[in-house]
Design a protein around this motif. Structure first.
Motif, PDB file in Angstrom:
ATOM      1  N   MET A   1       0.818  -1.193   0.000  1.00 17.23           N
ATOM      2  CA  MET A   1       0.000   0.000   0.000  1.00 17.23           C
ATOM      3  C   MET A   1       0.860   1.254   0.000  1.00 17.23           C
ATOM      4  N   GLY A   2       2.044   1.200   0.578  1.00 20.83           N
ATOM      5  CA  GLY A   2       2.921   2.357   0.630  1.00 20.83           C
ATOM      6  C   GLY A   2       3.870   2.453  -0.549  1.00 20.83           C
ATOM      7  N   GLU A   3       3.744   1.545  -1.512  1.00 20.88           N
ATOM      8  CA  GLU A   3       4.652   1.551  -2.652  1.00 20.88           C
ATOM      9  C   GLU A   3       4.236   2.600  -3.680  1.00 20.88           C
ATOM     10  N   ILE A   4       5.233   3.139  -4.362  1.00 20.58           N
ATOM     11  CA  ILE A   4       4.989   4.078  -5.447  1.00 20.58           C
ATOM     12  C   ILE A   4       5.307   3.361  -6.750  1.00 20.58           C
ATOM     13  N   SER A   5       4.361   3.359  -7.684  1.00 18.32           N
ATOM     14  CA  SER A   5       4.592   2.672  -8.952  1.00 18.32           C
ATOM     15  C   SER A   5       5.615   3.428  -9.793  1.00 18.32           C
ATOM     16  N   GLY A   6       6.166   2.738 -10.790  1.00 20.67           N
ATOM     17  CA  GLY A   6       7.156   3.352 -11.671  1.00 20.67           C
ATOM     18  C   GLY A   6       6.607   4.563 -12.402  1.00 20.67           C
ATOM     19  N   PHE A   7       5.326   4.494 -12.800  1.00 23.94           N
ATOM     20  CA  PHE A   7       4.700   5.612 -13.504  1.00 23.94           C
ATOM     21  C   PHE A   7       4.602   6.830 -12.593  1.00 23.94           C
ATOM     22  N   GLN A   8       4.150   6.630 -11.347  1.00 24.50           N
ATOM     23  CA  GLN A   8       4.024   7.737 -10.409  1.00 24.50           C
ATOM     24  C   GLN A   8       5.384   8.333 -10.093  1.00 24.50           C
ATOM     25  N   LEU A   9       6.387   7.492  -9.976  1.00 19.62           N
ATOM     26  CA  LEU A   9       7.734   7.984  -9.713  1.00 19.62           C
ATOM     27  C   LEU A   9       8.232   8.826 -10.887  1.00 19.62           C
ATOM     28  N   GLY A  10       7.916   8.405 -12.120  1.00 23.57           N
ATOM     29  CA  GLY A  10       8.297   9.172 -13.302  1.00 23.57           C
ATOM     30  C   GLY A  10       7.607  10.521 -13.346  1.00 23.57           C
ATOM     31  N   VAL A  11       6.329  10.547 -12.986  1.00 23.36           N
ATOM     32  CA  VAL A  11       5.576  11.799 -12.965  1.00 23.36           C
ATOM     33  C   VAL A  11       6.146  12.731 -11.898  1.00 23.36           C
ATOM     34  N   LEU A  12       6.423  12.201 -10.719  1.00 21.80           N
ATOM     35  CA  LEU A  12       7.007  13.022  -9.655  1.00 21.80           C
ATOM     36  C   LEU A  12       8.376  13.560 -10.066  1.00 21.80           C
ATOM     37  N   GLY A  13       9.184  12.718 -10.713  1.00 18.74           N
ATOM     38  CA  GLY A  13      10.492  13.166 -11.186  1.00 18.74           C
ATOM     39  C   GLY A  13      10.372  14.258 -12.228  1.00 18.74           C
ATOM     40  N   ALA A  14       9.405  14.116 -13.157  1.00 20.18           N
ATOM     41  CA  ALA A  14       9.194  15.133 -14.187  1.00 20.18           C
ATOM     42  C   ALA A  14       8.722  16.447 -13.570  1.00 20.18           C
ATOM     43  N   LEU A  15       7.841  16.375 -12.585  1.00 15.05           N
ATOM     44  CA  LEU A  15       7.390  17.589 -11.912  1.00 15.05           C
ATOM     45  C   LEU A  15       8.532  18.275 -11.174  1.00 15.05           C
ATOM     46  N   PHE A  16       9.362  17.496 -10.494  1.00 17.26           N
ATOM     47  CA  PHE A  16      10.510  18.060  -9.786  1.00 17.26           C
ATOM     48  C   PHE A  16      11.470  18.727 -10.767  1.00 17.26           C
ATOM     49  N   LEU A  17      11.769  18.051 -11.879  1.00 16.66           N
ATOM     50  CA  LEU A  17      12.671  18.635 -12.870  1.00 16.66           C
ATOM     51  C   LEU A  17      12.081  19.895 -13.497  1.00 16.66           C
ATOM     52  N   SER A  18      10.768  19.920 -13.680  1.00 15.81           N
ATOM     53  CA  SER A  18      10.112  21.104 -14.225  1.00 15.81           C
ATOM     54  C   SER A  18      10.282  22.296 -13.289  1.00 15.81           C
ATOM     55  N   VAL A  19      10.035  22.080 -12.008  1.00 14.59           N
ATOM     56  CA  VAL A  19      10.177  23.166 -11.032  1.00 14.59           C
ATOM     57  C   VAL A  19      11.638  23.591 -10.915  1.00 14.59           C
ATOM     58  N   ALA A  20      12.548  22.620 -10.843  1.00 13.09           N
ATOM     59  CA  ALA A  20      13.974  22.940 -10.711  1.00 13.09           C
ATOM     60  C   ALA A  20      14.488  23.712 -11.924  1.00 13.09           C
ATOM     61  N   SER A  21      14.096  23.291 -13.124  1.00 12.23           N
ATOM     62  CA  SER A  21      14.564  24.003 -14.308  1.00 12.23           C
ATOM     63  C   SER A  21      13.938  25.388 -14.394  1.00 12.23           C
ATOM     64  N   SER A  22      12.686  25.509 -14.009  1.00 13.99           N
ATOM     65  CA  SER A  22      12.028  26.813 -14.022  1.00 13.99           C
ATOM     66  C   SER A  22      12.723  27.791 -13.077  1.00 13.99           C
ATOM     67  N   VAL A  23      13.005  27.339 -11.872  1.00 10.78           N
ATOM     68  CA  VAL A  23      13.673  28.196 -10.896  1.00 10.78           C
ATOM     69  C   VAL A  23      15.078  28.561 -11.367  1.00 10.78           C
ATOM     70  N   SER A  24      15.808  27.615 -11.945  1.00 10.60           N
ATOM     71  CA  SER A  24      17.169  27.923 -12.408  1.00 10.60           C
ATOM     72  C   SER A  24      17.151  28.889 -13.586  1.00 10.60           C
ATOM     73  N   ILE A  25      16.163  28.767 -14.488  1.00  5.24           N
ATOM     74  CA  ILE A  25      16.037  29.717 -15.592  1.00  5.24           C
ATOM     75  C   ILE A  25      15.756  31.114 -15.058  1.00  5.24           C
ATOM     76  N   VAL A  26      14.872  31.212 -14.079  1.00  5.42           N
ATOM     77  CA  VAL A  26      14.540  32.509 -13.495  1.00  5.42           C
ATOM     78  C   VAL A  26      15.767  33.142 -12.856  1.00  5.42           C
ATOM     79  N   ILE A  27      16.529  32.369 -12.108  1.00  6.36           N
ATOM     80  CA  ILE A  27      17.728  32.912 -11.446  1.00  6.36           C
ATOM     81  C   ILE A  27      18.746  33.378 -12.483  1.00  6.36           C
TER      82      ILE A  27
END
Length: 115
Positions: A1-27
């Motif tokens: 029940m506490g496991e994260i599927s590969g798809f969800q992990l990919g989505v979370l990784g993509a969201l994190f990279l989106s925010v990180a790249s956005s912040v770095s572009i702004v800086i």
């Protein structure tokens, strides 16, 4: 029940990279405009869009996603609105602090997603 599927992990990784790249572009953009005196916000917009196009083109060639047919009118309207949005955000960055800009950016993004 506490496991994260590969798809969800990919989505979370993509969201994190989106925010990180956005912040770095702004800086980087803020450093260019404030510290180095680069006054051309629209040039930064065109560079942003060119890098995005090239990255997506390479990703498509590497089969990270498949091309789906979309009505050309819809694509053109989205492209124009996206370009204008990025242009105004870069112009705003030249006059405001990074903190205010980030709040404005994420509010704008949320409104575009939910409208």
């Amino acid at each position: 029940m506490g496991e994260i599927s590969g798809f969800q992990l990919g989505v979370l990784g993509a969201l994190f990279l989106s925010v990180a790249s956005s912040v770095s572009i702004v800086i980087c953009n803020k450093a260019l405009m404030s510290n180095l005196g680069f006054p051309f916000a629209t040039t930064l917009t065109s560079w942003h869009l060119m890098v995005t196009y090239c990255t997506l083109h390479v990703a498509q060639r590497l089969n990270f996603f498949e091309n789906k047919p979309i009505d050309m009118k819809t694509v053109m309207l989205f492209g124009i609105l996206n370009g204008v949005s990025i242009g105004f955000l870069n112009l705003s960055l030249g006059f405001n602090s990074i903190g205010f800009y980030q709040v404005q950016y994420w509010t704008n993004l949320a409104l575009m997603c939910f409208c």
